[in-house]
Design an enzyme around this catalytic site. Structure first.
Site, PDB file in Angstrom:
ATOM      1  N   LYS A  40       0.846  -1.197   0.000  1.00  0.00           N
ATOM      2  CA  LYS A  40       0.000   0.000   0.000  1.00  0.00           C
ATOM      3  C   LYS A  40       0.879   1.244   0.000  1.00  0.00           C
ATOM      4  CE  LYS A  40      -0.499   0.141   5.042  1.00  0.00           C
ATOM      5  NZ  LYS A  40      -1.429   0.234   6.167  1.00  0.00           N
ATOM      6  N   ARG A 137     -10.318   1.485  14.531  1.00  0.00           N
ATOM      7  CA  ARG A 137     -10.518   2.109  13.218  1.00  0.00           C
ATOM      8  C   ARG A 137     -11.744   1.502  12.534  1.00  0.00           C
ATOM      9  NH1 ARG A 137      -4.471   1.992  10.665  1.00  0.00           N
ATOM     10  NH2 ARG A 137      -5.029  -0.217  10.571  1.00  0.00           N
ATOM     11  N   TYR A 264      14.329  31.891   2.469  1.00  0.00           N
ATOM     12  CA  TYR A 264      13.155  32.629   2.930  1.00  0.00           C
ATOM     13  C   TYR A 264      13.284  32.975   4.403  1.00  0.00           C
ATOM     14  CZ  TYR A 264      10.594  31.422  -1.346  1.00  0.00           C
ATOM     15  OH  TYR A 264      10.180  31.301  -2.642  1.00  0.00           O
ATOM     16  N   MET A 311      10.201  24.982  -1.741  1.00  0.00           N
ATOM     17  CA  MET A 311       9.349  23.984  -2.369  1.00  0.00           C
ATOM     18  C   MET A 311      10.150  23.015  -3.227  1.00  0.00           C
ATOM     19  SD  MET A 311       6.082  24.545  -4.918  1.00  0.00           S
ATOM     20  CE  MET A 311       5.190  25.517  -3.709  1.00  0.00           C
TER      21      MET A 311
END
Length: 368
Positions: A40, A137, A264, A311
């Protein structure tokens, strides 16, 4: 997101390591269950199709999280049994039946919806019943619910192929919760109208440290990829082989003066003349902003990640000038030094699962 092979930031997947981990696991456990490989989440970031193709002769089935993951395997000529571990949208059960994909029954209500919304005879649909023994769950909790599922399945010619539960704390030192869940599961099993072909409850952690719990199927997940299910909490009973290496390269190199800033927010300010290298990886690739202050390996030495992760790029502080194209290791070994997935998980205060699953599709995979 499109893979970017021209960017020179690959994840290198060592398929033989995955096969070795499966075989070592088989020798370790003192039983002969079927091994169903958990692929998965794109095989935990390793590439579901390629991994499944590489290990198909070593396992008896595959576990995935949703119908689309199963369809991807079927559409790439994977013919072994496929078990979807989560409940799917009920109106897609016909498609699963047609593609020979086994579904999980998470509740009586879900099965009732499948029957109500099916436009065809459900004969041939195979299911495993999920039992909630403490994970919280999905899954039924009472014998009455299981009896109703059995009744509905028999009425509509649905094959109950298996029944399973999932342990919540198999990767922890305290075994009280696991024992409690195991006893609940055994109580449910003792009251079944009939025993299906498969009873299973163990994932990698349960198999490694509680092999007495292994039944008809072992759902082998994170250990298959060479990672410790507990991180560093519990020592492994034998050595695993990590299957993923992550690399990039220097795309730009410059020298900045004392007082100049990088990135940044100007969060890094040089205290002296400093070589700054730029590397093509960022938070869009899963290399998150928390990695600022961590390090990579270059020429066998640690190089600190300075400035905020952008990014698409990040910057590293180098001990000297390195030419464009110089190899940068983010996960793996360079010389005598190594960065492991667990090292990164510790820095980011998370688990090794999350680190590899967050590696985005933009990082292209090379298969060895």
């Amino acid at each position: 997101m499109k893979a970017s092979p021209h960017r020179h930031t690959p994840a290198i997947i060592h398929l033989q390591a995955i096969r070795n981990n499966i075989e070592h696991y088989k020798h370790f456990i003192d039983k002969q269950p079927e091994i169903w490989a958990v692929v998965k989440a794109n095989a935990y970031g390793h590439g579901a199709v390629k991994v499944a193709q590489a290990v198909a002769s070593h396992v008896q089935g595959f576990c995935i999280s949703n119908l689309d993951e199963a369809l991807e395997l079927r559409n790439n000529d994977i013919t072994l049994p496929l078990l979807v571990l989560s409940g799917i949208v009920p109106d897609n059960a016909d498609l699963a039946r047609d593609m020979d994909i086994t579904l999980t029954v998470p509740s009586v209500e879900w099965l009732e919806l499948v029957i109500k919304e099916s436009t065809t005879d459900l004969s041939g649909l195979k299911v495993h019943v999920a039992v909630d023994t403490g994970m919280g769950r999905i899954g039924v909790k009472t014998t009455e619910e299981i009896n109703e599922i059995y009744r509905l399945a028999e009425q509509h010619c649905i094959e109950i192929e298996g029944i399973f539960t999932h342990f919540a704390t198999a990767d922890e030192k305290d075994t009280d919760k696991l024992q409690e869940q195991s006893e609940k599961f055994e109580d449910i099993l003792s009251k079944l109208p009939y025993r299906p072909r498969y009873i299973h409850s163990t994932n990698s952690a349960a198999g490694l440290w509680h092999s007495n719990q292994v039944q008809d199927i072992e759902r082998l997940g994170i250990a298959m990829y060479g990672l410790n299910p507990s991180g560093t909490l519990i020592d492994l009973p034998y050595q695993l082989e990590p299957a993923l290496t992550l690399q990039s390269e220097i795309t730009h190199m410059k020298k900045i003066e004392a007082g100049e800033t990088v990135g940044y927010g100007a969060t890094f300010e040089a205290s002296e003349e400093t070589y700054i290298g730029t590397v093509s990886i960022g938070y869009a690739d899963g290399w998150t902003r928390e990695m600022q202050g961590f390090h990579v390996l270059i020429d066998g030495q640690e190089a600190e990640i300075v400035g905020r992760i952008s990014m698409d790029q990040m910057t590293i502080k180098c001990d000297k000038y390195y030419p464009i194209g110089t190899l940068v290791t983010l996960i793996g070994r360079d010389g005598d030094r190594e960065i492991t997935v667990d090292d990164i998980a510790k820095w980011r205060k998370t688990i090794n699962y999350e680190i590899i699953c967050l590696l985005s599709d933009r990082i292209y995979r090379i298969y060895k």
